[in-house]
Design a protein around this motif. Structure first.
Motif, mmCIF file in Angstrom:
data_model
loop_
_atom_site.group_PDB
_atom_site.id
_atom_site.type_symbol
_atom_site.label_atom_id
_atom_site.label_comp_id
_atom_site.label_asym_id
_atom_site.label_seq_id
_atom_site.Cartn_x
_atom_site.Cartn_y
_atom_site.Cartn_z
ATOM 1 N N THR A 242 -3.259 -2.130 8.955
ATOM 2 C CA THR A 242 -4.536 -2.690 8.517
ATOM 3 C C THR A 242 -4.818 -2.297 7.070
ATOM 4 O O THR A 242 -5.310 -3.115 6.277
ATOM 5 C CB THR A 242 -5.670 -2.191 9.431
ATOM 6 O OG1 THR A 242 -5.344 -2.482 10.784
ATOM 7 C CG2 THR A 242 -6.988 -2.871 9.079
ATOM 8 N N GLY A 243 -4.489 -1.065 6.694
ATOM 9 C CA GLY A 243 -4.700 -0.632 5.319
ATOM 10 C C GLY A 243 -3.912 -1.458 4.323
ATOM 11 O O GLY A 243 -4.437 -1.875 3.277
ATOM 12 N N ASP A 244 -2.629 -1.701 4.622
ATOM 13 C CA ASP A 244 -1.801 -2.518 3.727
ATOM 14 C C ASP A 244 -2.324 -3.944 3.652
ATOM 15 O O ASP A 244 -2.341 -4.563 2.578
ATOM 16 C CB ASP A 244 -0.351 -2.526 4.219
ATOM 17 C CG ASP A 244 0.376 -1.218 3.920
ATOM 18 O OD1 ASP A 244 -0.093 -0.463 3.054
ATOM 19 O OD2 ASP A 244 1.413 -0.967 4.560
ATOM 20 N N PHE A 245 -2.750 -4.489 4.800
ATOM 21 C CA PHE A 245 -3.225 -5.863 4.819
ATOM 22 C C PHE A 245 -4.513 -6.003 4.000
ATOM 23 O O PHE A 245 -4.666 -6.944 3.217
ATOM 24 C CB PHE A 245 -3.459 -6.334 6.254
ATOM 25 C CG PHE A 245 -3.861 -7.782 6.345
ATOM 26 C CD1 PHE A 245 -2.896 -8.782 6.290
ATOM 27 C CD2 PHE A 245 -5.194 -8.150 6.467
ATOM 28 C CE1 PHE A 245 -3.252 -10.119 6.349
ATOM 29 C CE2 PHE A 245 -5.567 -9.488 6.532
ATOM 30 C CZ PHE A 245 -4.586 -10.479 6.471
ATOM 31 N N VAL A 246 -5.459 -5.069 4.164
ATOM 32 C CA VAL A 246 -6.727 -5.138 3.436
ATOM 33 C C VAL A 246 -6.495 -5.056 1.929
ATOM 34 O O VAL A 246 -7.117 -5.783 1.142
ATOM 35 C CB VAL A 246 -7.674 -4.024 3.920
ATOM 36 C CG1 VAL A 246 -8.830 -3.810 2.936
ATOM 37 C CG2 VAL A 246 -8.225 -4.367 5.291
ATOM 38 N N GLU A 247 -5.593 -4.182 1.503
ATOM 39 C CA GLU A 247 -5.292 -4.060 0.079
ATOM 40 C C GLU A 247 -4.775 -5.386 -0.482
ATOM 41 O O GLU A 247 -5.211 -5.840 -1.549
ATOM 42 C CB GLU A 247 -4.258 -2.958 -0.130
ATOM 43 C CG GLU A 247 -3.924 -2.685 -1.589
ATOM 44 C CD GLU A 247 -2.910 -1.567 -1.755
ATOM 45 O OE1 GLU A 247 -2.084 -1.657 -2.681
ATOM 46 O OE2 GLU A 247 -2.952 -0.604 -0.959
ATOM 47 N N ALA A 248 -3.858 -6.028 0.242
ATOM 48 C CA ALA A 248 -3.318 -7.308 -0.216
ATOM 49 C C ALA A 248 -4.368 -8.413 -0.123
ATOM 50 O O ALA A 248 -4.428 -9.300 -0.986
ATOM 51 C CB ALA A 248 -2.085 -7.674 0.609
ATOM 52 N N GLY B 219 -11.444 4.217 8.445
ATOM 53 C CA GLY B 219 -10.343 5.160 8.365
ATOM 54 C C GLY B 219 -9.489 5.220 9.608
ATOM 55 O O GLY B 219 -8.267 5.390 9.530
ATOM 56 N N SER B 220 -10.097 5.058 10.789
ATOM 57 C CA SER B 220 -9.344 5.171 12.036
ATOM 58 C C SER B 220 -8.401 4.002 12.268
ATOM 59 O O SER B 220 -7.481 4.102 13.077
ATOM 60 C CB SER B 220 -10.302 5.285 13.221
ATOM 61 O OG SER B 220 -11.104 4.114 13.336
ATOM 62 N N THR B 221 -8.627 2.894 11.567
ATOM 63 C CA THR B 221 -7.770 1.720 11.788
ATOM 64 C C THR B 221 -6.739 1.520 10.685
ATOM 65 O O THR B 221 -5.822 0.716 10.852
ATOM 66 C CB THR B 221 -8.618 0.436 11.874
ATOM 67 O OG1 THR B 221 -9.284 0.210 10.616
ATOM 68 C CG2 THR B 221 -9.637 0.523 12.989
ATOM 69 N N ARG B 222 -6.846 2.237 9.593
ATOM 70 C CA ARG B 222 -6.018 1.920 8.429
ATOM 71 C C ARG B 222 -4.525 2.077 8.690
ATOM 72 O O ARG B 222 -3.717 1.358 8.113
ATOM 73 C CB ARG B 222 -6.432 2.772 7.228
ATOM 74 C CG ARG B 222 -7.803 2.403 6.662
ATOM 75 C CD ARG B 222 -8.059 3.114 5.339
ATOM 76 N NE ARG B 222 -7.118 2.704 4.315
ATOM 77 C CZ ARG B 222 -7.249 1.590 3.577
ATOM 78 N NH1 ARG B 222 -8.265 0.788 3.768
ATOM 79 N NH2 ARG B 222 -6.350 1.314 2.654
ATOM 80 N N ASN B 223 -4.127 3.007 9.552
ATOM 81 C CA ASN B 223 -2.698 3.201 9.814
ATOM 82 C C ASN B 223 -2.259 2.574 11.131
ATOM 83 O O ASN B 223 -1.155 2.810 11.600
ATOM 84 C CB ASN B 223 -2.342 4.696 9.814
ATOM 85 C CG ASN B 223 -0.855 4.927 9.574
ATOM 86 O OD1 ASN B 223 -0.219 4.226 8.784
ATOM 87 N ND2 ASN B 223 -0.287 5.904 10.260
ATOM 88 N N ARG B 224 -3.118 1.766 11.719
ATOM 89 C CA ARG B 224 -2.726 1.004 12.907
ATOM 90 C C ARG B 224 -2.183 -0.355 12.479
ATOM 91 O O ARG B 224 -2.528 -0.847 11.400
ATOM 92 C CB ARG B 224 -3.925 0.806 13.829
ATOM 93 C CG ARG B 224 -4.510 2.089 14.387
ATOM 94 C CD ARG B 224 -5.759 1.793 15.184
ATOM 95 N NE ARG B 224 -6.448 3.022 15.587
ATOM 96 C CZ ARG B 224 -7.656 3.048 16.138
ATOM 97 N NH1 ARG B 224 -8.312 1.901 16.339
ATOM 98 N NH2 ARG B 224 -8.210 4.195 16.465
ATOM 99 N N PRO B 225 -1.361 -0.990 13.317
ATOM 100 C CA PRO B 225 -0.912 -2.338 12.956
ATOM 101 C C PRO B 225 -2.097 -3.288 12.888
ATOM 102 O O PRO B 225 -2.994 -3.236 13.737
ATOM 103 C CB PRO B 225 0.050 -2.714 14.085
ATOM 104 C CG PRO B 225 -0.282 -1.790 15.211
ATOM 105 C CD PRO B 225 -0.795 -0.538 14.597
#
Length: 332
Positions: A94-100, A157-163
């Motif tokens: 989720t973190g990578d997706f939000v950044e993009a 924060g709790s979702t950022r490293n989840r798919p």
């Protein structure tokens, strides 16, 4: 494999012996059985068969794993062949997706719409173009964890490293284009026709054949990416009491090539339109048109049977789901 170099000396009843077998290939599933011959020449019955998989030394390329080209048992019984490719070691977080996504919003590649802009009863992010396509519904934040403030999207924060979940096939393909451009590569999806230049130098969704090759390995007929047995310690399926977990949380759910979470956590979009037959032939990429796209792998909320490598799913490319994410692939 090489022949056993020496035969153990007969021991007393109930004792154990170790037999070393050498010359095995990386990332393959082997079956072993034993029978013995006494001094009188009498042969015993064959022992119970046990299986074991040899490790494969992953060839990492940034956040990806290089999967060597070759043949594999598509669907467990057919045959397909793919060229060497690189696939993400983990599902897109989720973190990578939000950044993009925020980058794409700044570039105006996507737009935020609600009932004031279109005939919809929700707030969503859409691709731009003659026929805008849904990327995700912002009102589904209770499970995907993404919220909007102005023209920016954030994730807790709790979702950022989840798919990332709740993203449509179009959103997954769009992410591949955004990642390509951000890394100086060629965007491969035409965002009007959604055709893909599979031979181009950029990110895309893996074809179904590539996904299964990365999950299954070479020519063996394993049931799951890690072997033939499944438990809640290896992967989270219905009845294990789990939800979406951070990527790589279950080391046992690792394919022969070192790719994580291909059995479960969440299922995954792949490139192909769905057809009733598993891929076959050389570098197959599915039909040129269709009504639904293929989804592969199991997830935390489905029966363990859906973790089996011969299981194939499908969804409308405009669908969002609590248990479907994706990963990207590219040429070496």
């Amino acid at each position: 494999a090489s022949r056993v170099s020496s035969v153990p000396t007969p021991a007393s009843p109930g004792s154990s012996e170790t037999i070393e077998v050498t010359g095995l290939s990386d990332g393959r599933l082997y079956y072993f059985a034993v029978r013995s011959l006494d001094d009188a020449g009498n042969m015993s019955e064959i022992s119970n068969v046990v299986s074991g998989a040899t490790a494969y030394r992953p060839r990492r390329q940034g956040k990806g794993i290089e999967v060597p080209g070759g043949s594999f048992k598509s669907g467990g019984s057919g045959s397909a062949n793919v060229s060497t490719f690189i696939i993400d070691e983990h599902e897109v977080t989720t973190g990578d997706f939000v950044e993009a996504l925020n980058w794409a919003l700044d570039k105006e590649y996507v737009k935020i719409w609600d009932s004031s802009n279109a005939n919809i009863n929700y707030e969503g992010i859409f691709t731009k173009g003659a026929e805008p396509k849904l990327v995700l519904k912002l009102n589904e934040s209770s499970y995907h964890g993404m919220t909007r403030s102005g023209n920016k999207v954030s994730a807790s924060g709790s979702t950022r490293n989840r798919p990332v979940v709740g993203v449509t096939w179009y959103g997954a393909a769009g992410y591949a284009n955004w990642r390509s451009e951000r890394e100086g590569m060629q965007p491969l999806y035409d965002t009007e026709s959604w055709a893909c230049n599979l031979s181009g130098n950029g990110y895309r969704l893996p074809t179904e054949a590539e996904w299964e090759k990365a999950a299954r390995g070479d020519l063996d007929d394993r049931t799951y990416p890690w072997g033939n047995d499944i438990s809640c310690q290896i992967a989270a399926f219905m009845g294990c009491g789990a939800r979406v977990e951070p990527v790589g949380s279950r080391p046992g759910d690792t394919s022969p090539y070192g790719v994580h979470d291909m059995g479960g956590n969440v299922a995954e979009w792949v490139h192909d339109y769905y057809t009733g037959r598993p891929p076959s032939g050389s570098n197959p990429s599915g039909p040129s048109s269709g009504q639904s796209r293929v989804v592969r792998g199991g997830s935390f909320d489905v029966p363990k049977e859906r973790f089996m490598l011969n299981h194939r799913g499908q969804l409308s490319p405009s669908a969002t789901a609590t248990n479907v994410g994706f990963r990207t692939a590219r040429k070496p």
